[in-house]
Enzyme design. Sequence first.
Site, short mmCIF file in Angstrom:
data_model
loop_
_atom_site.label_atom_id
_atom_site.label_comp_id
_atom_site.label_asym_id
_atom_site.label_seq_id
_atom_site.Cartn_x
_atom_site.Cartn_y
_atom_site.Cartn_z
N HIS A 185 0.89 -1.29 0.11
CA HIS A 185 -0.07 -0.21 -0.03
C HIS A 185 0.91 1.23 -0.07
CE1 HIS A 185 1.10 0.20 4.08
NE2 HIS A 185 0.53 1.06 4.15
N HIS A 208 2.00 7.07 -0.62
CA HIS A 208 0.93 6.01 0.27
C HIS A 208 -0.21 5.98 -0.38
CE1 HIS A 208 -1.68 4.97 3.49
NE2 HIS A 208 -0.39 4.54 4.28
#
Length: 160
Positions: free
Chosen positions: A65, A80
């Site tokens: 992620h 992110h």
Amino acid sequence: MAVASNPGEIVLLSPLTGEVVALEDVPDAAFATKAVGDGVAILPTGKLVVAPCDGQLVKIFNTNHAFALVNDAGVELIVHIGIETVKLGGQGFTRLAEQGSFVKAGQPVLELDLEFLGANAKSVISPVVLTNADDFAPVANLAVGSVIAGQTPLYTIRKK
């Protein structure tokens, strides 16, 4: 490729295709208050996540992620994808590069399943932050509007 318009300046390219979102508007206090670092976020419309500059992928989280990249000028970045996406356990992400590898600006790092992420993440707004902002002048020339992965300048970093 680290695009430089002035000596000592590093221009980061957008790692995602989408719409720029102010960091203050990210639905996560750690990013919105710039506790993690300075930069901007992107609401992605494209599935590829690319390196914003040349550098080493010093960390790709097991859940894919997020990744951290460091360039030869000491710039430390975190890309992110989404908010609370760590809880998805890696679903919705495909890794295209390996931790420890050196990448060029625009080189694919991750591929996203935006339909899955949109249905399962708190948000798909994706911060792109300079984590060692204290070592540099404030980020400048922040992009607005639409950006294209690997093509559109996202912001400029300059040594103090």
